[in-house]
Design a protein around this motif. Sequence first.
Motif, PDB file in Angstrom:
ATOM      1  N   GLU A  34       0.815  -1.212   0.000  1.00 13.57           N
ATOM      2  CA  GLU A  34       0.000   0.000   0.000  1.00 13.57           C
ATOM      3  C   GLU A  34       0.849   1.263   0.000  1.00 13.57           C
ATOM      4  O   GLU A  34       0.422   2.307  -0.472  1.00 13.57           O
ATOM      5  N   ASN A  35       2.066   1.168   0.530  1.00 15.38           N
ATOM      6  CA  ASN A  35       2.927   2.354   0.592  1.00 15.38           C
ATOM      7  C   ASN A  35       3.624   2.640  -0.741  1.00 15.38           C
ATOM      8  O   ASN A  35       3.925   3.790  -1.048  1.00 15.38           O
ATOM      9  N   SER A  36       3.887   1.595  -1.523  1.00 12.56           N
ATOM     10  CA  SER A  36       4.637   1.783  -2.767  1.00 12.56           C
ATOM     11  C   SER A  36       3.768   1.806  -4.016  1.00 12.56           C
ATOM     12  O   SER A  36       4.243   2.167  -5.090  1.00 12.56           O
ATOM     13  N   ILE A  37       2.497   1.460  -3.869  1.00  9.89           N
ATOM     14  CA  ILE A  37       1.642   1.372  -5.057  1.00  9.89           C
ATOM     15  C   ILE A  37       1.375   2.738  -5.675  1.00  9.89           C
ATOM     16  O   ILE A  37       1.200   2.860  -6.894  1.00  9.89           O
ATOM     17  N   PHE A  38       1.405   3.791  -4.856  1.00  9.28           N
ATOM     18  CA  PHE A  38       1.048   5.104  -5.391  1.00  9.28           C
ATOM     19  C   PHE A  38       2.101   5.664  -6.345  1.00  9.28           C
ATOM     20  O   PHE A  38       1.774   6.391  -7.276  1.00  9.28           O
ATOM     21  N   SER A  39       3.368   5.319  -6.124  1.00  7.42           N
ATOM     22  CA  SER A  39       4.392   5.778  -7.070  1.00  7.42           C
ATOM     23  C   SER A  39       4.229   5.084  -8.420  1.00  7.42           C
ATOM     24  O   SER A  39       4.465   5.682  -9.471  1.00  7.42           O
TER      25      SER A  39
END
Length: 281
Positions: free
Chosen positions: A208-213
Amino acid sequence: MKVSLLDLIISLSDVMDMISPALNGHHRRVAHVSYMIGQKMGLTTERLSNLFITALLHDCGGISLKERLDALQFDIINPFIHSEIGYRLLSGYEPLKIPALIIRYHHVYWNETSRYAAKKEYDIPLESYILNLSDRVDVLVNKKSEIIGQSMYIKEKIISESGKKFMPDVVDAFAEVSKPISFWLDIINVEKSCIIQENNIEDTILDENSIFSAMELIRRIIDFRSGFTATHSSGVASVAEQIGKCAGLGKGEQNKLKIAGCLHDLGKLAAPVEILEKPGK
């Protein structure tokens, strides 16, 4: 929430090739040929994975339908614009920095290498030469005719450019892997052949923390297609997230709205920019 980066890239690749029937499956076929050549040349699993992923995205800098169709000519004219755009679109995303560099030089001919080598900042990866040849192999295939009867012509055409357009070592590897009939049959059944290769690719699982990039990368590729939509998807994503917050939705649901906002215009990748920017009343 966990998402496979490879699955995202394959989906993005497939959508980009929906822009025209003439391009359907192009990225996958080039990925298949690149993987076979890279494997023959002894690339490590990591380098094979980067090569495969690069091939799936190599024409992401082709903005218009005309650019994409022009790239289907064997002797492509001025291919470096879409290569540079592709590099700039991908290089800001850390997991794709190496693929971005491979894309930047994937239309450099082997006999032009010395000109680039004279500039110390240029270091053309072997994978760029593999991608260049693999791309031209698919360009030579007549999709309306059975492929086995074309194989000898394609091989002779590629071999005739050894030391000129193509790196000799890459040509030699291609000549070896293309001997079996199965190589050519796999090209026209590329979805099945790519599934086998996908199982050998080093994947990145996005949390969930890296999906936005990753979503920002896809958003940038979508919105770059038109000057009218340069920041459209990011704006929609932010507004959707805030509306979800005001509506009392939990953080997880807000995140899903933000992702949906980044991706809501994904279908525009399958629409020619000539249509997107067609003057209206």
